[in-house]
Design a protein around this motif. Sequence first.
Motif, PDB file in Angstrom:
ATOM      1  N   SER A  11       0.826  -1.199   0.000  1.00  0.00           N
ATOM      2  CA  SER A  11       0.000   0.000   0.000  1.00  0.00           C
ATOM      3  C   SER A  11       0.864   1.253   0.000  1.00  0.00           C
ATOM      4  CB  SER A  11      -0.914  -0.006   1.228  1.00  0.00           C
ATOM      5  OG  SER A  11      -1.595   1.210   1.344  1.00  0.00           O
ATOM      6  N   ILE A  12       1.892   1.266   0.845  1.00  0.00           N
ATOM      7  CA  ILE A  12       2.744   2.448   0.935  1.00  0.00           C
ATOM      8  C   ILE A  12       3.462   2.709  -0.388  1.00  0.00           C
ATOM      9  CG2 ILE A  12       4.807   3.365   2.063  1.00  0.00           C
ATOM     10  CD1 ILE A  12       3.857   1.969   4.617  1.00  0.00           C
ATOM     11  N   SER A  13       3.833   1.661  -1.094  1.00  0.00           N
ATOM     12  CA  SER A  13       4.563   1.851  -2.342  1.00  0.00           C
ATOM     13  C   SER A  13       3.735   2.543  -3.406  1.00  0.00           C
ATOM     14  CB  SER A  13       5.041   0.490  -2.877  1.00  0.00           C
ATOM     15  OG  SER A  13       3.935  -0.274  -3.349  1.00  0.00           O
ATOM     16  N   PRO A  27      -2.994  -3.106  -4.210  1.00  0.00           N
ATOM     17  CA  PRO A  27      -1.777  -3.588  -4.873  1.00  0.00           C
ATOM     18  C   PRO A  27      -2.035  -4.863  -5.670  1.00  0.00           C
ATOM     19  CG  PRO A  27      -1.326  -2.977  -2.606  1.00  0.00           C
ATOM     20  CD  PRO A  27      -2.810  -2.940  -2.762  1.00  0.00           C
ATOM     21  N   SER A  28      -1.291  -5.027  -6.751  1.00  0.00           N
ATOM     22  CA  SER A  28      -1.505  -6.157  -7.655  1.00  0.00           C
ATOM     23  C   SER A  28      -1.171  -7.498  -7.021  1.00  0.00           C
ATOM     24  CB  SER A  28      -0.668  -5.965  -8.930  1.00  0.00           C
ATOM     25  OG  SER A  28       0.715  -5.882  -8.611  1.00  0.00           O
ATOM     26  N   ASP A  29      -0.411  -7.518  -5.923  1.00  0.00           N
ATOM     27  CA  ASP A  29      -0.030  -8.779  -5.294  1.00  0.00           C
ATOM     28  C   ASP A  29      -0.930  -9.147  -4.111  1.00  0.00           C
ATOM     29  OD1 ASP A  29       0.821  -6.807  -3.585  1.00  0.00           O
ATOM     30  OD2 ASP A  29       2.918  -7.437  -3.517  1.00  0.00           O
ATOM     31  N   ALA A  31      -4.422 -10.726  -2.688  1.00  0.00           N
ATOM     32  CA  ALA A  31      -5.518 -11.620  -3.035  1.00  0.00           C
ATOM     33  C   ALA A  31      -6.738 -11.281  -2.183  1.00  0.00           C
ATOM     34  CB  ALA A  31      -5.094 -13.068  -2.812  1.00  0.00           C
ATOM     35  N   VAL A  32      -7.871 -11.932  -2.465  1.00  0.00           N
ATOM     36  CA  VAL A  32      -9.093 -11.596  -1.740  1.00  0.00           C
ATOM     37  C   VAL A  32      -8.957 -11.847  -0.244  1.00  0.00           C
ATOM     38  CG1 VAL A  32     -10.634 -11.869  -3.708  1.00  0.00           C
ATOM     39  CG2 VAL A  32     -10.091 -13.849  -2.265  1.00  0.00           C
ATOM     40  N   ALA A  33      -8.106 -12.801   0.164  1.00  0.00           N
ATOM     41  CA  ALA A  33      -7.912 -13.060   1.594  1.00  0.00           C
ATOM     42  C   ALA A  33      -7.399 -11.833   2.323  1.00  0.00           C
ATOM     43  CB  ALA A  33      -6.939 -14.229   1.786  1.00  0.00           C
ATOM     44  N   GLY A  34      -6.697 -10.950   1.619  1.00  0.00           N
ATOM     45  CA  GLY A  34      -6.170  -9.742   2.240  1.00  0.00           C
ATOM     46  C   GLY A  34      -7.247  -8.808   2.746  1.00  0.00           C
ATOM     47  N   PHE A  35      -8.476  -8.930   2.207  1.00  0.00           N
ATOM     48  CA  PHE A  35      -9.555  -8.053   2.648  1.00  0.00           C
ATOM     49  C   PHE A  35     -10.097  -8.461   4.018  1.00  0.00           C
ATOM     50  CE2 PHE A  35      -9.170  -7.201  -1.785  1.00  0.00           C
ATOM     51  CZ  PHE A  35      -9.545  -5.871  -1.939  1.00  0.00           C
ATOM     52  N   ASP A  36      -9.692  -9.623   4.519  1.00  0.00           N
ATOM     53  CA  ASP A  36     -10.054 -10.039   5.870  1.00  0.00           C
ATOM     54  C   ASP A  36      -8.977  -9.686   6.890  1.00  0.00           C
ATOM     55  OD1 ASP A  36     -12.366 -11.215   4.817  1.00  0.00           O
ATOM     56  OD2 ASP A  36     -11.389 -13.164   4.553  1.00  0.00           O
ATOM     57  N   SER A  73       0.311   0.109 -11.014  1.00  0.00           N
ATOM     58  CA  SER A  73       0.131  -1.347 -11.108  1.00  0.00           C
ATOM     59  C   SER A  73      -0.807  -1.869 -10.032  1.00  0.00           C
ATOM     60  CB  SER A  73       1.489  -2.059 -11.018  1.00  0.00           C
ATOM     61  OG  SER A  73       2.332  -1.663 -12.077  1.00  0.00           O
ATOM     62  N   ALA A  74      -1.873  -1.130  -9.770  1.00  0.00           N
ATOM     63  CA  ALA A  74      -2.897  -1.577  -8.833  1.00  0.00           C
ATOM     64  C   ALA A  74      -4.002  -2.297  -9.597  1.00  0.00           C
ATOM     65  CB  ALA A  74      -3.467  -0.403  -8.057  1.00  0.00           C
ATOM     66  N   GLN A  75      -4.877  -2.970  -8.864  1.00  0.00           N
ATOM     67  CA  GLN A  75      -5.962  -3.722  -9.487  1.00  0.00           C
ATOM     68  C   GLN A  75      -7.310  -3.235  -8.966  1.00  0.00           C
ATOM     69  OE1 GLN A  75      -5.906  -7.898  -8.247  1.00  0.00           O
ATOM     70  NE2 GLN A  75      -4.774  -7.349  -6.404  1.00  0.00           N
ATOM     71  N   SER A  76      -8.316  -3.345  -9.806  1.00  0.00           N
ATOM     72  CA  SER A  76      -9.654  -2.941  -9.393  1.00  0.00           C
ATOM     73  C   SER A  76     -10.323  -4.072  -8.625  1.00  0.00           C
ATOM     74  CB  SER A  76     -10.485  -2.533 -10.608  1.00  0.00           C
ATOM     75  OG  SER A  76     -10.493  -3.554 -11.587  1.00  0.00           O
TER      76      SER A  76
END
Length: 286
Positions: A11-13, A27-29, A31-36, A73-76
């Motif tokens: 996020s900081i990058s 960030p592009s790296d 995954a959906v698990a990161g939202f938890d 290089s972020a993702q929607s």
Amino acid sequence: MFAHSLWLLSSISLATCATIVWDGRVPSDVAVAGFDSKTGIFDPDNVKGQSLSFSKIVRLDAGAASLFDQQVSAQSVEVTIDDNSIFAPGGSQPQTAVRRAELMPNPATAPSDNATSTGVKTLHFSIKPSADRPLNTSHEYLMTFMERADFAGNPISLKTGTLIGSDGATKNDLQILGNSKDGSKALFSTPFTEDVFTNFALLMDFNKNTVQVFSSTGTDALTKQTNALPNDLSGNGALHFGLNKNPTNPGADSLRQGDQESGILEGVVYGGIFVEDSADGKVTLS
């Protein structure tokens, strides 16, 4: 689940501009698990149905990047709702007539001292319809909004669909609306177009209580759509990004009265979410 360092450092990058006060680009790296994750960009607990986790609600969109995502290089991300998307604030009094799921800044990692709702700030975001999970535009959808800290109203919001009390003539448009306590006056409207991002920048002067709208589509640079319009922005609000599907034929208690069809699966795609400091009068347009 992603570790604290991966989610937060990624996020900081993205914050390549020193004027960014909160960065909601994914960030592009991740995954959906990161939202938890308790250390992610977005609040893992709000706003969603009680039985749901955000990893079951969001989908990472593999389509073309939005205007401000492609630069870093972020993702929607697509936010979805279904029959279980019934929010119960504080675990009680479920809002049975509403279906909602919204991403909010994570209070554990977001800036403190109301950094996004004081001074002069510009909220950026891009939005497009889901290709596979369309909305039912006979309903009103509240999609992006700032909610007062006392929950007494929304100083600014974005809606689509058949707005409650309207004839549905603008149901396929995106509408920027002013303070809900002052009648939600229409500030700007533009078509909600399939397969293309609509990009917004809302320049909010919390000192002068004004809002100015910039927008574009696709990867075109933002252009000014309005002058600075008077609008009460008081209340130190929290930002929401997602779907809040209101019922048709709402009663006196529109959170618990009105019609919702069953068997739904609907979504909306977000990208390029960030808030920048515009005290110097500058707004990032491309």
